[in-house]
Motif scaffolding. Structure first.
Motif, short mmCIF file in Angstrom:
data_model
loop_
_atom_site.label_atom_id
_atom_site.label_comp_id
_atom_site.label_asym_id
_atom_site.label_seq_id
_atom_site.Cartn_x
_atom_site.Cartn_y
_atom_site.Cartn_z
N SER A 32 0.84 -1.20 0.00
CA SER A 32 0.00 0.00 0.00
C SER A 32 0.87 1.25 0.00
N GLY A 33 0.20 2.39 -0.14
CA GLY A 33 0.91 3.65 -0.15
C GLY A 33 1.58 3.95 1.17
N LEU A 34 0.85 3.77 2.26
CA LEU A 34 1.46 4.13 3.55
C LEU A 34 2.66 3.24 3.85
N GLU A 35 2.61 2.00 3.44
CA GLU A 35 3.77 1.12 3.67
C GLU A 35 4.97 1.57 2.83
N LEU A 87 10.24 11.88 -2.42
CA LEU A 87 8.98 12.29 -3.07
C LEU A 87 7.90 11.24 -2.85
N ASP A 88 6.73 11.71 -2.44
CA ASP A 88 5.55 10.84 -2.33
C ASP A 88 4.83 10.89 -3.67
N GLU A 89 5.08 9.86 -4.49
CA GLU A 89 4.41 9.77 -5.80
C GLU A 89 3.35 8.67 -5.78
N VAL A 90 2.79 8.42 -4.60
CA VAL A 90 1.77 7.38 -4.48
C VAL A 90 0.60 7.68 -5.43
N GLN A 91 0.25 8.97 -5.54
CA GLN A 91 -0.86 9.34 -6.43
C GLN A 91 -0.37 9.85 -7.78
N THR A 92 0.72 10.63 -7.78
CA THR A 92 1.19 11.25 -9.03
C THR A 92 1.95 10.28 -9.93
N ALA A 110 2.37 3.60 -5.26
CA ALA A 110 1.41 2.54 -4.92
C ALA A 110 0.23 2.67 -5.88
N LYS A 111 -0.81 3.36 -5.45
CA LYS A 111 -2.10 3.48 -6.17
C LYS A 111 -2.17 2.82 -7.56
N GLY A 112 -1.62 3.44 -8.59
CA GLY A 112 -1.79 2.92 -9.95
C GLY A 112 -0.91 1.74 -10.30
C1 LIG Z 1 -3.35 7.51 -1.23
C2 LIG Z 1 -2.07 8.16 -0.82
C3 LIG Z 1 -1.27 7.62 0.20
C4 LIG Z 1 -1.69 6.45 1.04
O1 LIG Z 1 -1.86 5.29 0.29
P1 LIG Z 1 -2.64 4.03 0.97
O2 LIG Z 1 -2.49 2.97 -0.07
O3 LIG Z 1 -4.03 4.47 1.20
O4 LIG Z 1 -1.93 3.71 2.22
C5 LIG Z 1 -0.08 8.26 0.48
N1 LIG Z 1 0.32 9.34 -0.20
C6 LIG Z 1 -0.42 9.88 -1.18
C7 LIG Z 1 0.08 11.08 -1.92
C8 LIG Z 1 -1.65 9.32 -1.53
O5 LIG Z 1 -2.39 9.88 -2.48
#
Ligand SMILES: *Cc1c(COP(=O)(O)O)cnc(C)c1O
Length: 397
Positions: free
Chosen positions: A90-93, A208-213, A237-239
């Protein structure tokens, strides 16, 4: 547990850009499971890959070599700044691994006093104890004291505040290239490049947090590529899995090498099913012209929302975003606008700062854009005539 303000919709099935409810309503999906379902619902390449893997091997743990993991890591490294990858679910991990990497890097390189991280206002990094502290949103922190220490907050996009926040204990600067949950905030041009220079000047890591971008959302594999910047650590993560849970922390060699056997881990992280989904996602994304199509559709969707904004100035205050990470700030209540769109068959996602996000699957076509815009046009006209009352309890993230 009552952790979500759920819409009363029972989603039974998905196909491409559409979701179908139990009462046979068809919804056009510009939410994509919050920017997750990058290739749309049940993309044939992903379905085939998962079915094949499901009949072969699901899980064996990280006590053994996993071919899909080695292949995915090699492909991500080949396509990015990174030299090394850690897989999670996941993103938080992915974020948590990055935060641990930041501390351990300085500890291993003779600066154990450096452990603090400069973070931004309106940030979102996940829901673990460390990542809610990094995000700093009061609504996410409430009731979960004591707050994990070590985060120094500055205004997003503000380089002066960033420099001032740096002290002898600072280890890293952590930002989202574009803030998602915080309200689709695009920073001033040159921001990431300037952060890179500041990080180098003070011996800090750029995280950089690119979980969404990431994963093509902005029209390049990673959003930081727009700035030509080389980060030290990136969380995605996400995509990445096209809807299958998978996260990854990417890092350059000098940082990644501080980890040793046992210093971090995950039972499920990088399991064969997740790797099959992510490799199949990359098969589609890394094919010629995929990101170029995302940029073309993004430009076209943004132009359409802007045109709609000019027709409905009493609904649309400002259009924001890049690639297919778009949205608008509304002059009405964002939850009422999203509710009215949902009632009319269009799914969107809320964000902070009264923003409605449009983050469709990256396979969206011009015909889907036209369909969504027609719904928005109709709904906006009706909203101005007869405003819908705000629904209690709804919010972003
Ligand atoms: C969604 C998101 C997270 C968290 O991801 P999870 O999979 O819900 O833990 C972290 N950072 C950003 C920028 C997000 O958009």
């Amino acid at each position: 547990m009552p952790t979500y303000a759920r819409a009363d919709l029972v989603i039974e099935r998905g196909e491409g850009m559409y979701l179908y409810t139990s009462d046979n309503r068809r919804l056009i999906d510009f939410a994509a499971g919050v920017a997750v379902v990058s290739l749309g619902h049940c993309h044939p390449t992903l379905v085939a890959a998962l079915q094949r893997q499901a009949a072969t091997l699901w899980h064996c743990s990280n006590l053994y070599r996993i071919p899909g993991q080695e292949r995915l890591a090699a492909r991500l490294v080949e396509a990015s700044f990174a030299d090394s990858v850690f897989f999670s679910n996941s993103g938080l991990e992915a974020m948590e691994a990055g935060l641990k990497l930041v501390r351990r890097y300085h500890d291993e390189t003779g600066h154990p006093e450096r452990w603090r991280v400069v973070v931004c206002s309106d940030a979102f990094h996940g829901r673990s104890l460390a990542t809610i502290a990094a995000g700093g949103q009061p609504k996410h922190l409430k009731g979960f004291d004591p707050v994990v220490p070590g985060f120094d907050r500055v205004a997003y996009g503000n380089l002066n505040e960033t420099r001032v926040a740096i002290g002898p204990e600072t280890a890293a600067i952590l930002v989202e290239p574009i803030q998602g949950e915080g309200g689709l905030r695009v920073p001033p041009p040159g921001y990431l490049g300037a952060l890179r220079a500041i990080a180098d000047e003070f011996g800090l890591l750029l995280f950089l947090d690119e979980v969404q971008t990431g994963m093509g959302r902005t029209g390049k594999l990673f959003a930081h590529e727009w700035d030509g910047v080389r980060p030290d650590i990136v969380a995605v993560a996400k995509g990445l899995g096209g809807g299958f849970p998978v996260g990854a922390t990417l890092a350059v060699e000098r940082v990644a090498k501080v980890m040793t056997a046992g210093s971090h881990g995950s039972t499920f992280g990088g399991n064969p099913l997740a790797m099959a989904a992510a490799n199949a996602t990359l098969d589609v994304m890394l094919a010629d012209g995929f990101f170029e199509r995302v940029r073309t559709l993004g430009t076209s969707l943004k132009r359409e929302i802007e045109a709609l904004g000019r027709r409905h100035p009493r609904v649309v205050a400002e259009v924001r975003g890049l690639g297919l990470m778009l949205g608008f700030k509304t002059t009405l209540e964002n939850s009422s606008v999203a509710q009215a769109l949902q009632d009319a068959g269009l799914l969107t996602v809320l964000a902070g700062d009264n923003v409605v996000r449009l983050v469709p699957p990256l396979i969206v076509e011009e015909s889907h854009v036209r369909e969504a815009m027609a719904i928005m046009d109709r709904v906006f006209a009706a909203l101005v005539e007869k405003p819908v009352p705000a629904k209690a309890g709804s919010g972003s993230a």
